[in-house]
Design an enzyme around this catalytic site. Sequence first.
Site, PDB file in Angstrom:
ATOM      1  N   SER A   1      -2.386  -0.915 -10.620  1.00 48.34           N
ATOM      2  CA  SER A   1      -1.543   0.285 -10.582  1.00 48.34           C
ATOM      3  C   SER A   1      -1.164   0.652 -12.002  1.00 48.34           C
ATOM      4  O   SER A   1      -1.149  -0.205 -12.892  1.00 48.34           O
ATOM      5  CB  SER A   1      -0.262   0.028  -9.776  1.00 48.34           C
ATOM      6  OG  SER A   1       0.645   1.106  -9.903  1.00 48.34           O
TER       7      SER A   1
ATOM      8  N   TYR B   1       7.388  -3.763  -6.517  1.00 50.44           N
ATOM      9  CA  TYR B   1       6.004  -3.325  -6.677  1.00 50.44           C
ATOM     10  C   TYR B   1       5.491  -3.585  -8.094  1.00 50.44           C
ATOM     11  O   TYR B   1       4.406  -4.136  -8.291  1.00 50.44           O
ATOM     12  CB  TYR B   1       5.931  -1.839  -6.347  1.00 50.44           C
ATOM     13  CG  TYR B   1       4.538  -1.239  -6.389  1.00 50.44           C
ATOM     14  CD1 TYR B   1       3.659  -1.417  -5.334  1.00 50.44           C
ATOM     15  CD2 TYR B   1       4.135  -0.466  -7.475  1.00 50.44           C
ATOM     16  CE1 TYR B   1       2.398  -0.838  -5.350  1.00 50.44           C
ATOM     17  CE2 TYR B   1       2.873   0.104  -7.509  1.00 50.44           C
ATOM     18  CZ  TYR B   1       2.011  -0.077  -6.438  1.00 50.44           C
ATOM     19  OH  TYR B   1       0.754   0.485  -6.474  1.00 50.44           O
TER      20      TYR B   1
END
Length: 233
Positions: free
Chosen positions: A132, A145
């Site tokens: 990510s 996250y």
Amino acid sequence: MKSVIITGASSGIGHATAEMFLEAGWRVGLIARRADRLEALADRFETAVPLPADVTDATGMQAAFDAFGHLDLLFNNAGLFGPSATIDEVDLQDWAEVMQVNVGGMFIAAKLAFAQMRSQKPQGGRIINNGSLSAYVPRPNSVCYTTTKHAVTGLTKTLSLDGRPFGIACGQIDIGNAETDLLAQLKKTQPGTATMDVQNAARSVLHMAGMPPEANVQFMTVMATTMPYIGRG
């Protein structure tokens, strides 16, 4: 025919990538908890192999990999965003769940893929981890996250090193705001977020997978054009 296992294949980036690989003529093992969505893909494509499993269930994942057999590629994709909150507002159970899926689940899938690729004949293969942009620059209120995606980068670098003697390449794709159900939830709290079609992410994974054995895209970033600049520190 080349073969790939895709985790998180029932929705979002995983589903779009599975469709693209199937259209490109690959045999695709589909791993996710929602068996009905996997069966729907199998109804459309002869080379789709539904493998319902929870990525955090080591026994179920072992059975899925055993059933699939020879493996050229793992797209290690399944993940959760978790709570959107500052760290003091995060429930420990929510933290544990995101860690279990994003790190534990990726570890289990990579472990099984590595073992299969090491033992099969001919030896070797490729693992692509879904990282990510949060692995470089966090977004607000993403402590769970973001922490897990930094861990994924560590996994990528280690697999890339340890896989060399066995012909196993490992790369990571860092995606910035592909239009998915997960992103739709995020946009509710962060309106005006720049996005791109999820097909751009799927196409990038297919490109990485198409590299010859002697080449590896170790890190690729694909992001919405109007997102803020990110630097790799």
